[in-house]
Motif scaffolding. Structure first.
Motif, PDB file in Angstrom:
ATOM      1  N   HIS A  49       0.776  -1.032  -0.023  1.00 43.05           N
ATOM      2  CA  HIS A  49       0.039  -0.215   0.080  1.00 43.05           C
ATOM      3  C   HIS A  49       0.898   1.358  -0.015  1.00 43.05           C
ATOM      4  N   PHE A  50       0.412   2.465  -0.770  1.00 44.95           N
ATOM      5  CA  PHE A  50       1.058   3.573  -0.753  1.00 44.95           C
ATOM      6  C   PHE A  50      -0.001   4.751  -0.577  1.00 44.95           C
ATOM      7  N   GLY A  51       0.378   5.761   0.054  1.00 46.93           N
ATOM      8  CA  GLY A  51      -0.346   6.877   0.254  1.00 46.93           C
ATOM      9  C   GLY A  51      -0.026   7.813   1.571  1.00 46.93           C
ATOM     10  N   ARG A  52      -0.867   8.571   1.765  1.00 45.80           N
ATOM     11  CA  ARG A  52      -0.769   9.618   2.691  1.00 45.80           C
ATOM     12  C   ARG A  52      -0.551   9.220   4.249  1.00 45.80           C
ATOM     13  N   ASP A  53      -1.220   8.219   4.645  1.00 42.57           N
ATOM     14  CA  ASP A  53      -1.426   7.809   5.873  1.00 42.57           C
ATOM     15  C   ASP A  53      -0.216   6.930   6.383  1.00 42.57           C
ATOM     16  N   ARG A  54       0.836   7.483   6.971  1.00 38.05           N
ATOM     17  CA  ARG A  54       2.035   7.006   7.129  1.00 38.05           C
ATOM     18  C   ARG A  54       1.874   5.711   7.873  1.00 38.05           C
ATOM     19  N   VAL A  57       0.276   2.431   5.403  1.00 40.55           N
ATOM     20  CA  VAL A  57       0.747   2.015   4.233  1.00 40.55           C
ATOM     21  C   VAL A  57       2.231   1.556   4.393  1.00 40.55           C
ATOM     22  N   HIS A  58       2.543   0.910   3.417  1.00 42.58           N
ATOM     23  CA  HIS A  58       4.318   0.321   3.292  1.00 42.58           C
ATOM     24  C   HIS A  58       5.039   1.633   2.799  1.00 42.58           C
ATOM     25  N   VAL A  59       4.429   2.277   1.824  1.00 42.20           N
ATOM     26  CA  VAL A  59       5.176   3.569   1.302  1.00 42.20           C
ATOM     27  C   VAL A  59       4.501   4.838   1.474  1.00 42.20           C
ATOM     28  N   PRO A  60       4.898   5.740   2.261  1.00 48.46           N
ATOM     29  CA  PRO A  60       4.278   6.887   2.625  1.00 48.46           C
ATOM     30  C   PRO A  60       4.535   7.826   1.442  1.00 48.46           C
ATOM     31  N   ILE A  61       3.632   8.504   0.758  1.00 43.67           N
ATOM     32  CA  ILE A  61       3.995   9.638  -0.132  1.00 43.67           C
ATOM     33  C   ILE A  61       3.013  10.607  -0.033  1.00 43.67           C
ATOM     34  N   GLY A  62       3.451  11.886  -0.050  1.00 40.47           N
ATOM     35  CA  GLY A  62       2.543  13.280  -0.019  1.00 40.47           C
ATOM     36  C   GLY A  62       2.089  13.306   1.342  1.00 40.47           C
ATOM     37  N   SER A  69      -4.549  11.066  -1.465  1.00 41.68           N
ATOM     38  CA  SER A  69      -5.487  10.004  -0.539  1.00 41.68           C
ATOM     39  C   SER A  69      -4.776   9.270   0.587  1.00 41.68           C
ATOM     40  N   ARG A  70      -5.268   8.943   1.766  1.00 44.32           N
ATOM     41  CA  ARG A  70      -4.765   8.137   2.839  1.00 44.32           C
ATOM     42  C   ARG A  70      -4.033   7.004   2.090  1.00 44.32           C
ATOM     43  N   LEU A  71      -4.988   6.179   1.236  1.00 47.94           N
ATOM     44  CA  LEU A  71      -4.600   4.880   0.682  1.00 47.94           C
ATOM     45  C   LEU A  71      -4.813   5.501  -0.669  1.00 47.94           C
ATOM     46  N   HIS A  72      -3.724   5.818  -1.349  1.00 42.43           N
ATOM     47  CA  HIS A  72      -3.665   6.166  -2.763  1.00 42.43           C
ATOM     48  C   HIS A  72      -3.743   5.280  -3.777  1.00 42.43           C
ATOM     49  N   GLY A  73      -2.900   4.187  -3.484  1.00 42.16           N
ATOM     50  CA  GLY A  73      -2.801   2.952  -4.446  1.00 42.16           C
ATOM     51  C   GLY A  73      -2.304   1.617  -3.599  1.00 42.16           C
ATOM     52  N   MET A  74      -2.552   0.772  -4.372  1.00 39.92           N
ATOM     53  CA  MET A  74      -1.950  -0.442  -4.040  1.00 39.92           C
ATOM     54  C   MET A  74      -1.157  -1.199  -5.212  1.00 39.92           C
ATOM     55  N   ILE A  75       0.005  -1.973  -4.977  1.00 46.83           N
ATOM     56  CA  ILE A  75       0.675  -2.779  -5.780  1.00 46.83           C
ATOM     57  C   ILE A  75       0.518  -4.483  -5.342  1.00 46.83           C
ATOM     58  N   ASN A  86      -4.955   2.375  -8.803  1.00 48.02           N
ATOM     59  CA  ASN A  86      -5.030   3.713  -8.240  1.00 48.02           C
ATOM     60  C   ASN A  86      -6.428   3.787  -7.538  1.00 48.02           C
ATOM     61  N   LYS A  87      -6.220   3.762  -6.306  1.00 50.43           N
ATOM     62  CA  LYS A  87      -7.235   3.891  -5.181  1.00 50.43           C
ATOM     63  C   LYS A  87      -7.660   5.375  -4.818  1.00 50.43           C
ATOM     64  N   GLY A  88      -6.742   6.336  -5.334  1.00 56.91           N
ATOM     65  CA  GLY A  88      -7.145   7.656  -4.957  1.00 56.91           C
ATOM     66  C   GLY A  88      -7.751   8.281  -5.772  1.00 56.91           C
ATOM     67  N   LYS A  89      -7.931   9.717  -5.631  1.00 58.64           N
ATOM     68  CA  LYS A  89      -8.992  10.742  -6.559  1.00 58.64           C
ATOM     69  C   LYS A  89      -7.930  11.195  -7.553  1.00 58.64           C
ATOM     70  N   LEU A  90      -6.678  11.313  -7.259  1.00 58.18           N
ATOM     71  CA  LEU A  90      -5.905  12.055  -8.271  1.00 58.18           C
ATOM     72  C   LEU A  90      -5.110  10.902  -9.060  1.00 58.18           C
ATOM     73  N   PRO A  91      -5.093  11.275 -10.386  1.00 57.16           N
ATOM     74  CA  PRO A  91      -4.352   9.980 -11.301  1.00 57.16           C
ATOM     75  C   PRO A  91      -2.817  10.048 -10.920  1.00 57.16           C
ATOM     76  N   LEU A  92      -2.386   8.790 -11.476  1.00 54.21           N
ATOM     77  CA  LEU A  92      -1.034   8.475 -11.304  1.00 54.21           C
ATOM     78  C   LEU A  92      -0.389   8.896 -12.857  1.00 54.21           C
ATOM     79  N   GLN A  93       0.517   9.696 -13.005  1.00 54.52           N
ATOM     80  CA  GLN A  93       1.281   9.923 -14.167  1.00 54.52           C
ATOM     81  C   GLN A  93       2.094   8.968 -14.363  1.00 54.52           C
ATOM     82  N   LEU A  94       2.143   8.390 -15.608  1.00 50.83           N
ATOM     83  CA  LEU A  94       3.083   7.172 -15.885  1.00 50.83           C
ATOM     84  C   LEU A  94       4.145   7.635 -16.981  1.00 50.83           C
ATOM     85  N   SER A  95       5.061   6.841 -17.446  1.00 49.14           N
ATOM     86  CA  SER A  95       5.818   7.388 -18.517  1.00 49.14           C
ATOM     87  C   SER A  95       5.174   7.669 -19.839  1.00 49.14           C
TER      88      SER A  95
END
Length: 269
Positions: A49-54, A57-62, A69-75, A86-95
């Motif tokens: 898990h990655f997101g704002r809720d330190r 989640v495994h990877v804190p971001i933003g 989002s607190r949980l912005h996404g999952m791998i 992508n579980k958050g509201k904002l999109p993830l920009q890829l390459s």
């Protein structure tokens, strides 16, 4: 020599950028890293898990950005491959221009995969993901196991020097990076013993020429010219878009800060 058993593990905030590679790990291992640390997992069934809720989640971001989002996404791994959701509201920009919108998922290809969460007011958060090439069955599938090399743009030494100064906040992975002012660019460059005198105007003209060249190349980068309809402030937005394109392609890397005389700590790269 047999590889030491690789177990799921926390990556400290001092971990160097994944763009230069990762430590020895079994094929199929995934590394995910943000500005405040990350996590690595060998091939197995696992949800990272990655997101704002330190704390959750495994990877804190933003961490200080309420748009993330607190949980912005999952791998999610199944033991053979990894997929990002992508579980958050904002999109993830890829390459390139690709975006992963809310509620969508896609396969993560082996190699280095830089992802950005861009939020209002110019904030941008980098999530680096690296999957070690792996076997899906007993037969080695070359296109998935080969580490992909991004298309690196050609820069002269002077262009690389000026762009490193302009993008220094991004290269240090500060939380809310923006291009520095032209006055600071010139000041930083004039401390470099290259025998050249820089002014804000000469630095700005050089970067404008790079934007124009990459906007008209065989694989043009959008958002580098005023006529592309970018938002205000135009100049800052154009340079922000340029820096993001150079980071996504690994044309600029944290190691370039050495051009400004910054000695990178060995643990941080």
């Amino acid at each position: 020599m047999a590889m030491k058993e690789f177990v799921p593990q926390v990556l400290p905030a001092s971990t160097r950028s994944l763009a230069g590679g990762v430590p020895p790990a079994p094929p199929g291992t995934i590394f995910a890293l943000g500005a405040d640390g990350g996590f690595a997992v060998p091939p197995r069934k696992f949800t990272l898990h990655f997101g704002r809720d330190r704390d959750d989640v495994h990877v804190p971001i933003g961490l200080d950005d309420p748009y993330v989002s607190r949980l912005h996404g999952m791998i999610v791994g199944d033991g053979l491959e990894w997929r990002i959701r992508n579980k958050g509201k904002l999109p993830l920009q890829l390459s390139g221009d690709a975006m992963l919108l809310s509620g969508h998922e896609r396969l993560i290809e082996p190699g280095y995969n830089p992802l950005f969460i861009g939020s209002p007011k110019g904030r941008s958060h980098l999530l680096e993901v690296y999957v070690v090439g792996f076997r899906i069955t007993d037969a080695y599938v070359e296109q998935r196991s080969r580490t992909r090399t991004p298309e690196v743009y050609d820069l002269s030494l002077a262009e690389r020097l000026v762009l490193t100064a302009l993008a220094q906040r991004y290269l240090r992975q500060e939380r809310y990076p923006q291009p520095v002012s032209w006055n600071q660019v010139a000041s930083d460059l004039n401390r470099v013993p290259d025998g050249r005198q820089w002014t804000p105007k000469t630095a700005a003209h050089l970067v404008a020429a790079v934007r124009e060249r990459l906007a008209e190349g065989p694989d043009p980068i959008p958002g580098l010219r005023r006529e592309d309809g970018v938002g205000e402030p135009v100049g800052n937005t154009l340079n922000h878009n340029l820096i993001q394109a150079l980071l996504l392609s690994t044309t600029l890397m944290p190691s370039d800060l050495r051009l400004l005389g910054e000695e990178q700590d060995e643990e941080q790269g």
